[in-house]
Design an enzyme around this catalytic site. Structure first.
Site, PDB file in Angstrom:
ATOM      1  N   HIS A  67       0.917   6.809  13.319  1.00 40.20           N
ATOM      2  CA  HIS A  67       0.001   7.954  13.283  1.00 40.20           C
ATOM      3  C   HIS A  67      -1.391   7.435  12.966  1.00 40.20           C
ATOM      4  CE1 HIS A  67       1.025   7.463   9.040  1.00 40.20           C
ATOM      5  NE2 HIS A  67       0.217   8.421   8.660  1.00 40.20           N
ATOM      6  N   HIS A  69      -3.668   8.078  10.598  1.00 42.62           N
ATOM      7  CA  HIS A  69      -4.251   7.922   9.259  1.00 42.62           C
ATOM      8  C   HIS A  69      -4.773   6.484   9.128  1.00 42.62           C
ATOM      9  CE1 HIS A  69      -2.393  11.328   6.599  1.00 42.62           C
ATOM     10  NE2 HIS A  69      -3.691  11.507   6.737  1.00 42.62           N
ATOM     11  N   ASP A  71      -4.840   4.269   6.867  1.00 37.06           N
ATOM     12  CA  ASP A  71      -4.036   3.183   6.275  1.00 37.06           C
ATOM     13  C   ASP A  71      -3.003   2.642   7.272  1.00 37.06           C
ATOM     14  OD1 ASP A  71      -2.965   5.808   5.704  1.00 37.06           O
ATOM     15  OD2 ASP A  71      -1.510   4.930   4.331  1.00 37.06           O
ATOM     16  N   HIS A  72      -2.986   3.227   8.504  1.00 31.98           N
ATOM     17  CA  HIS A  72      -2.077   2.740   9.550  1.00 31.98           C
ATOM     18  C   HIS A  72      -2.805   2.262  10.810  1.00 31.98           C
ATOM     19  CE1 HIS A  72       1.499   4.414   7.436  1.00 31.98           C
ATOM     20  NE2 HIS A  72       0.521   5.100   6.852  1.00 31.98           N
ATOM     21  N   HIS A 156       4.690  15.248   8.241  1.00 36.92           N
ATOM     22  CA  HIS A 156       3.586  14.620   7.502  1.00 36.92           C
ATOM     23  C   HIS A 156       2.314  15.463   7.610  1.00 36.92           C
ATOM     24  CE1 HIS A 156       1.519  11.409   5.531  1.00 36.92           C
ATOM     25  NE2 HIS A 156       0.829  11.001   6.581  1.00 36.92           N
ATOM     26  N   ASP A 179       5.161   7.890   7.814  1.00 37.67           N
ATOM     27  CA  ASP A 179       4.865   8.678   6.619  1.00 37.67           C
ATOM     28  C   ASP A 179       5.523  10.041   6.788  1.00 37.67           C
ATOM     29  OD1 ASP A 179       3.243   6.572   5.949  1.00 37.67           O
ATOM     30  OD2 ASP A 179       1.421   7.767   5.657  1.00 37.67           O
ATOM     31  N   HIS A 249       5.526   1.328   1.884  1.00 35.91           N
ATOM     32  CA  HIS A 249       4.448   2.317   1.776  1.00 35.91           C
ATOM     33  C   HIS A 249       4.539   2.938   0.374  1.00 35.91           C
ATOM     34  CE1 HIS A 249       2.020   5.948   2.712  1.00 35.91           C
ATOM     35  NE2 HIS A 249       1.563   5.265   3.734  1.00 35.91           N
TER      36      HIS A 249
HETATM   37 ZN   LIG Z   1       0.127   6.140   4.996  1.00 35.16          ZN
HETATM   38 ZN   LIG Z   2      -0.203   9.136   6.671  1.00 39.26          ZN
END
Ligand SMILES: [Zn+2]
Ligand SMILES: [Zn+2]
Length: 285
Positions: A67, A69, A71-72, A156, A179, A249
């Site tokens: 996805h 976000h 942090d990915h 999520h 997530d 994670h």
């Molecule tokens: Zn994340």
């Molecule tokens: Zn996320």
């Protein structure tokens, strides 16, 4: 069936985008299966992590993003660009949710000066010709040379396009939860997998994390609505009957008062099988 070993390397093991002194990197993993090298998520640090895991960036092949976000996905462009400057010789395919193509095009626009000057000055191929973006939804994502990948939309909020991924080759299978809040359909999706990499949160650490980050109630609300507690990850693993559960994670991942033993206590309430608590650079054979 291939004799190529299956190897999972957890490159970045923390949940969320913040970096703190001494703490781990955000989400990224390397999965070697069926002779392919697959990058799953591109949080900050993915490029360094791959190099430290002994991977030649020139051989970058398949990249999956669960996805969008940060942090990915924050280091998706920099990973490919660095591979390109390292002499990338073969095409790269990036599989991601809707919006991944837009993200990549805008990255190339932001890097236009550097890309154009390296093509003209150093005679490099056009980076745009070396990258294919495939946007996927739920169901079968790809099937190629015995490697099968499928996706399941998980829970999520407020992100709707967030997908768990199942990689299969021969009798081997590895599932990433992405997530997600506790999501029972994941158990069916992960049924009988050798390894389930599931996100996890530890209740005790949430309040301290919220205080440290500094936007209190809203962050707490997001975490509780959109992520799973370790015990919930264990419940999915038990219902799926997987061979090994990897807690990844981690939220929080950099609280000095929380150690591996705390994660183990939390997940053992629901999971009795083989267990790995992720940390950066850890290899799951
Ligand atoms: Zn994340
Ligand atoms: Zn996320």
């Amino acid at each position: 069936m291939s004799a190529d070993p299956t190897r999972l390397v957890l490159l970045g093991s923390k949940g969320g985008p913040a970096l703190r002194p001494g703490g781990p990197w955000p989400s990224s993993s390397l999965l070697e299966i069926g002779g392919r090298k697959i990058v799953v998520d591109c949080g900050l640090g993915v490029t360094r992590g791959l190099v430290d895991a002994g991977i030649s960036l020139k051989a970058l092949d398949l990249v999956f993003v669960t996805h969008l976000h940060s942090d990915h996905v924050l280091e998706l462009g920099p990973l490919i660009h660095t591979a390109w400057t390292a002499g990338l010789a073969t095409p790269v395919t990036v599989f991601g949710p809707p919006g991944t193509g837009h993200h990549w095009q805008r990255f190339c626009q932001a890097m236009e000066f550097d890309i154009e000057i390296r093509i003209a000055d150093e005679g490099r191929p056009d980076i745009a010709d070396m990258v294919s973006i495939v946007e996927f939804g739920e169901g079968r994502v790809m099937e190629e040379r015995g490697l099968k990948v499928s996706a399941l939309r998980v829970d999520h909020p407020p992100v709707t396009d967030c997908f768990a991924l199942r990689f299969e080759h021969g009798a081997k299978s590895v599932v990433f939860s992405a997530d997600t809040a506790f999501f029972p359909p994941l158990a069916d999706f992960a049924k009988g997998a050798d390894v389930l990499v599931h996100e996890a949160m530890l209740e005790d650490g949430i309040e301290r994390l919220v205080a440290k980050t500094g936007n209190g109630a809203r962050l707490r609300e997001h975490l509780l609505a959109s992520h799973s507690f370790a015990g919930e990850a264990g419940r999915i693993a038990t219902d799926a009957g997987v061979g090994r559960l990897v807690l990844n994670h981690l939220i929080p991942a950099d609280d000095p008062e929380i150690g591996e033993a705390d994660w183990i206590v939390a997940v053992r309430k629901t999971w009795a099988g083989d267990l790995t608590i992720a940390r950066d650079g850890l290899v799951v054979g």
